[in-house]
Design a protein around this motif. Structure first.
Motif, PDB file in Angstrom:
ATOM      1  N   LEU A 164      -9.326   7.190 -14.698  1.00 38.19           N
ATOM      2  CA  LEU A 164      -8.311   6.211 -15.079  1.00 38.19           C
ATOM      3  C   LEU A 164      -7.863   5.379 -13.881  1.00 38.19           C
ATOM      4  O   LEU A 164      -7.670   4.162 -13.996  1.00 38.19           O
ATOM      5  N   VAL A 165      -7.702   6.020 -12.744  1.00 35.71           N
ATOM      6  CA  VAL A 165      -7.317   5.281 -11.539  1.00 35.71           C
ATOM      7  C   VAL A 165      -8.390   4.256 -11.184  1.00 35.71           C
ATOM      8  O   VAL A 165      -8.082   3.124 -10.788  1.00 35.71           O
ATOM      9  N   GLY A 166      -9.660   4.636 -11.340  1.00 33.19           N
ATOM     10  CA  GLY A 166     -10.744   3.693 -11.081  1.00 33.19           C
ATOM     11  C   GLY A 166     -10.659   2.480 -11.986  1.00 33.19           C
ATOM     12  O   GLY A 166     -10.869   1.343 -11.544  1.00 33.19           O
ATOM     13  N   GLN A 167     -10.354   2.702 -13.256  1.00 31.08           N
ATOM     14  CA  GLN A 167     -10.215   1.589 -14.189  1.00 31.08           C
ATOM     15  C   GLN A 167      -9.043   0.689 -13.814  1.00 31.08           C
ATOM     16  O   GLN A 167      -9.143  -0.541 -13.894  1.00 31.08           O
ATOM     17  N   PHE A 168      -7.945   1.303 -13.394  1.00 32.04           N
ATOM     18  CA  PHE A 168      -6.793   0.505 -12.988  1.00 32.04           C
ATOM     19  C   PHE A 168      -7.121  -0.346 -11.770  1.00 32.04           C
ATOM     20  O   PHE A 168      -6.791  -1.541 -11.721  1.00 32.04           O
ATOM     21  N   ASN A 169      -7.758   0.248 -10.784  1.00 34.81           N
ATOM     22  CA  ASN A 169      -8.080  -0.504  -9.559  1.00 34.81           C
ATOM     23  C   ASN A 169      -8.995  -1.689  -9.850  1.00 34.81           C
ATOM     24  O   ASN A 169      -8.880  -2.745  -9.214  1.00 34.81           O
ATOM     25  N   GLN A 170      -9.894  -1.544 -10.806  1.00 30.90           N
ATOM     26  CA  GLN A 170     -10.788  -2.643 -11.158  1.00 30.90           C
ATOM     27  C   GLN A 170     -10.047  -3.779 -11.855  1.00 30.90           C
ATOM     28  O   GLN A 170     -10.354  -4.953 -11.650  1.00 30.90           O
ATOM     29  N   SER A 171      -9.057  -3.427 -12.679  1.00 27.97           N
ATOM     30  CA  SER A 171      -8.354  -4.446 -13.465  1.00 27.97           C
ATOM     31  C   SER A 171      -7.116  -4.992 -12.759  1.00 27.97           C
ATOM     32  O   SER A 171      -6.510  -5.955 -13.229  1.00 27.97           O
ATOM     33  N   HIS A 172      -6.733  -4.391 -11.640  1.00 25.34           N
ATOM     34  CA  HIS A 172      -5.541  -4.824 -10.898  1.00 25.34           C
ATOM     35  C   HIS A 172      -5.922  -4.999  -9.419  1.00 25.34           C
ATOM     36  O   HIS A 172      -5.626  -4.146  -8.587  1.00 25.34           O
ATOM     37  N   PRO A 173      -6.597  -6.084  -9.074  1.00 25.18           N
ATOM     38  CA  PRO A 173      -7.108  -6.264  -7.709  1.00 25.18           C
ATOM     39  C   PRO A 173      -6.025  -6.355  -6.643  1.00 25.18           C
ATOM     40  O   PRO A 173      -6.324  -6.180  -5.456  1.00 25.18           O
ATOM     41  N   ILE A 191      -3.514  -4.324  -6.377  1.00 30.32           N
ATOM     42  CA  ILE A 191      -2.992  -2.983  -6.112  1.00 30.32           C
ATOM     43  C   ILE A 191      -4.163  -2.032  -5.931  1.00 30.32           C
ATOM     44  O   ILE A 191      -5.116  -2.046  -6.708  1.00 30.32           O
ATOM     45  N   LYS A 192      -4.095  -1.213  -4.921  1.00 30.16           N
ATOM     46  CA  LYS A 192      -5.123  -0.214  -4.659  1.00 30.16           C
ATOM     47  C   LYS A 192      -4.471   1.159  -4.702  1.00 30.16           C
ATOM     48  O   LYS A 192      -3.649   1.498  -3.842  1.00 30.16           O
ATOM     49  N   VAL A 193      -4.824   1.956  -5.703  1.00 27.00           N
ATOM     50  CA  VAL A 193      -4.301   3.315  -5.820  1.00 27.00           C
ATOM     51  C   VAL A 193      -5.320   4.280  -5.234  1.00 27.00           C
ATOM     52  O   VAL A 193      -6.488   4.296  -5.645  1.00 27.00           O
ATOM     53  N   ARG A 194      -4.881   5.048  -4.269  1.00 28.03           N
ATOM     54  CA  ARG A 194      -5.745   6.049  -3.651  1.00 28.03           C
ATOM     55  C   ARG A 194      -5.278   7.423  -4.124  1.00 28.03           C
ATOM     56  O   ARG A 194      -4.099   7.766  -4.022  1.00 28.03           O
ATOM     57  N   GLN A 244      10.229   6.333  -2.317  1.00 24.85           N
ATOM     58  CA  GLN A 244      10.563   5.046  -1.710  1.00 24.85           C
ATOM     59  C   GLN A 244       9.939   4.899  -0.323  1.00 24.85           C
ATOM     60  O   GLN A 244      10.242   5.666   0.585  1.00 24.85           O
ATOM     61  N   HIS A 245       9.039   3.914  -0.191  1.00 27.10           N
ATOM     62  CA  HIS A 245       8.544   3.490   1.116  1.00 27.10           C
ATOM     63  C   HIS A 245       9.104   2.095   1.407  1.00 27.10           C
ATOM     64  O   HIS A 245       9.883   1.918   2.324  1.00 27.10           O
ATOM     65  N   ASP A 246       8.660   1.133   0.619  1.00 23.93           N
ATOM     66  CA  ASP A 246       9.224  -0.202   0.700  1.00 23.93           C
ATOM     67  C   ASP A 246       9.155  -0.822  -0.694  1.00 23.93           C
ATOM     68  O   ASP A 246       8.590  -0.238  -1.629  1.00 23.93           O
ATOM     69  N   GLU A 247       9.743  -1.984  -0.837  1.00 20.74           N
ATOM     70  CA  GLU A 247       9.877  -2.608  -2.147  1.00 20.74           C
ATOM     71  C   GLU A 247       8.533  -2.874  -2.804  1.00 20.74           C
ATOM     72  O   GLU A 247       8.345  -2.634  -4.003  1.00 20.74           O
ATOM     73  N   ARG A 248       7.593  -3.387  -2.025  1.00 21.94           N
ATOM     74  CA  ARG A 248       6.285  -3.726  -2.596  1.00 21.94           C
ATOM     75  C   ARG A 248       5.578  -2.483  -3.131  1.00 21.94           C
ATOM     76  O   ARG A 248       4.942  -2.520  -4.188  1.00 21.94           O
ATOM     77  N   ARG A 249       5.673  -1.386  -2.416  1.00 20.02           N
ATOM     78  CA  ARG A 249       4.985  -0.160  -2.837  1.00 20.02           C
ATOM     79  C   ARG A 249       5.654   0.473  -4.058  1.00 20.02           C
ATOM     80  O   ARG A 249       4.971   1.017  -4.932  1.00 20.02           O
ATOM     81  N   VAL A 250       6.974   0.396  -4.133  1.00 21.04           N
ATOM     82  CA  VAL A 250       7.653   0.905  -5.329  1.00 21.04           C
ATOM     83  C   VAL A 250       7.281   0.057  -6.544  1.00 21.04           C
ATOM     84  O   VAL A 250       7.038   0.572  -7.639  1.00 21.04           O
ATOM     85  N   LYS A 251       7.214  -1.264  -6.359  1.00 14.98           N
ATOM     86  CA  LYS A 251       6.792  -2.155  -7.438  1.00 14.98           C
ATOM     87  C   LYS A 251       5.390  -1.791  -7.904  1.00 14.98           C
ATOM     88  O   LYS A 251       5.116  -1.711  -9.114  1.00 14.98           O
ATOM     89  N   ALA A 252       4.499  -1.558  -6.963  1.00 13.85           N
ATOM     90  CA  ALA A 252       3.119  -1.220  -7.309  1.00 13.85           C
ATOM     91  C   ALA A 252       3.044   0.129  -8.031  1.00 13.85           C
ATOM     92  O   ALA A 252       2.296   0.287  -8.997  1.00 13.85           O
TER      93      ALA A 252
END
Length: 427
Positions: free
Chosen positions: A49-58, A60-63, A312-320
């Protein structure tokens, strides 16, 4: 920040595939880390599922990482990581740990986000929403939900001339079926109960107490109330089944022999949940599934929702992180996860998807467990002292079923110990 979070999830839940594109990127995709703690099929499914998300959401990169622990060991790993600032953006944590983790200032607060209609917050079952909320702070998204049912061995019940449980069966019926199914010469027991001192000894008693109008703690979580008449009634039933009827196998092993007894055809009734169904299929057990017996028509059950907790790291990462979890917990993605793993639907709307019937066919009996989510109305108390309360109750159950004390004395002593633990500041 919270308005931006809501907007991010709105786009994700709309399934446009463009959530990541709406983010303002200063230096490439936002990279976030997920500690999932899953094993076997569950690990493979989340990676897919994470692989599918990463392909459809360029954008954001989920590791993904296991987090260096299974789900059972995730809390100490996260606690250490938060101390050393090596924590992930998202982690899979049991719902009972929510009070412990919510107090950490590095845990994100998504309370405003879930108010947005696009999140579909009320589509999650009520007990899931309760499990991920601590003193008004929403610390993430629901991850997994389960509930307790009764599994029964069709052949053993038929041999004993016992009809399968009906929809309106009671605890008196449960006792009668267990007694009639017990066959000492054949090494067959009516049912089993854990006395190993862990949560498995306790959580089956809570719904019996809830059904009879009782509770575990008072509303302020400052005093134990499980030693009420409802608690005494529940524990007395177990005591009578064990000592008088001799229909209960007392399981003193942390490895939980109850499931092995059920799989080997030596247990008539087994209180458990959906996680055992794949094992029963593999063991070729001819089993049926029924909701818990009821009290005065109340068939309330107990559930153990787990959470995807955001840090919480920073705003962009919480949004992602919020965008990813909005996508992951959407009905379509959840149906994939459920079909791969046998998990239950975390949203009511999933049961209306066309593919839901295929999921039901893959896991015989899962339809009863899924429907039983409507009976999972409460969760265990959201207090950091709950593990101690549970251990006191587990000891009370063991002492009673071993015939060392009576139900009232055991419960009163456990309540007194619990009250002392709950009186400690910060509970």
């Amino acid at each position: 920040m919270r308005a931006a979070l809501a907007a991010a999830v709105l786009v994700a839940l709309a399934a446009t595939g463009c959530a990541g594109a709406s983010q303002e990127q200063a230096s490439g995709p936002v990279e976030i880390t997920l500690w999932h703690g899953q094993e076997d099929n569950s690990a493979k499914s989340i990676e897919k599922l994470v692989g599918q998300f990463n392909q459809s959401h360029p954008d954001i990169k989920v590791r993904t990482e296991s987090g260096g622990a299974t789900a059972d060991g995730m809390l100490p790993k996260i606690t250490a990581a938060l101390t050393s600032d090596t924590y992930p953006d998202i982690a899979y944590l049991y719902g009972s740990w929510a009070p412990n983790i919510a107090r950490n200032p590095k845990t994100a607060d998504l309370s405003e986000l879930v108010k947005d209609p696009a999140v579909g917050w009320t589509d999650f079952w009520a007990n899931e929403r309760e499990a991920v909320t601590v003193q008004g702070k929403v610390i993430g998204f629901p991850a997994v939900v389960d509930n307790m049912v009764v599994l029964y061995n069709k052949k053993l019940l038929a041999k004993a001339g016992v009809q399968a449980p009906g929809p309106d069966w009671t605890w008196d019926d449960f006792r009668s079926m267990a007694k009639r199914t017990t066959d000492p010469k054949a090494g067959v027991f009516g049912t089993t109960w854990a006395i190993s001192g862990g949560e498995e000894a306790v959580w089956g008693l809570w719904p019996m107490i809830w059904q009879a109008g009782g509770d575990i703690l008072d509303p302020d979580h400052k005093k134990a109330v499980f030693n009420s008449a409802a608690g005494q009634q529940a524990l007395t039933l177990l005591r009578n089944m064990t000592i008088d009827d001799k229909s209960v196998y007392l399981d003193s092993s942390p490895a939980e022999k109850g499931q092995k007894l059920f799989e080997s055809g030596r247990l008539g009734l087994f209180l458990s949940g959906p996680w055992v169904l794949p094992d029963l299929q593999a063991a070729k057990v001819d089993y049926g599934v029924a909701r818990l017996p009821g009290t005065n028509g109340n068939h309330e059950t107990v559930s153990g929702p787990d959470n995807w907790v955001v840090f919480q790291h920073d705003e962009r990462r919480v949004k992602a992180a919020a965008t990813f979890l909005g996508w992951l917990t959407s009905p379509q993605q959840q149906l994939v996860w459920m079909t791969d793993t046998g998990s239950l639907p975390i949203r009511e709307s999933i049961t209306k998807l066309p593919g839901y019937q295929g999921y039901l066919k893959k896991y015989p009996g899962i339809e009863v467990v899924s429907a039983n989510l409507a009976n999972a109305k409460r969760v265990r108390p959201a207090t950091t002292r709950y593990p101690r309360v549970s251990s006191f109750m587990a000891d009370a159950i063991a002492q009673t079923l071993l015939g060392k004390t009576d139900p009232k004395t055991a419960l009163d002593q456990a309540a007194a110990k619990s009250d002392a633990a709950l009186a400690v500041p910060g509970s």
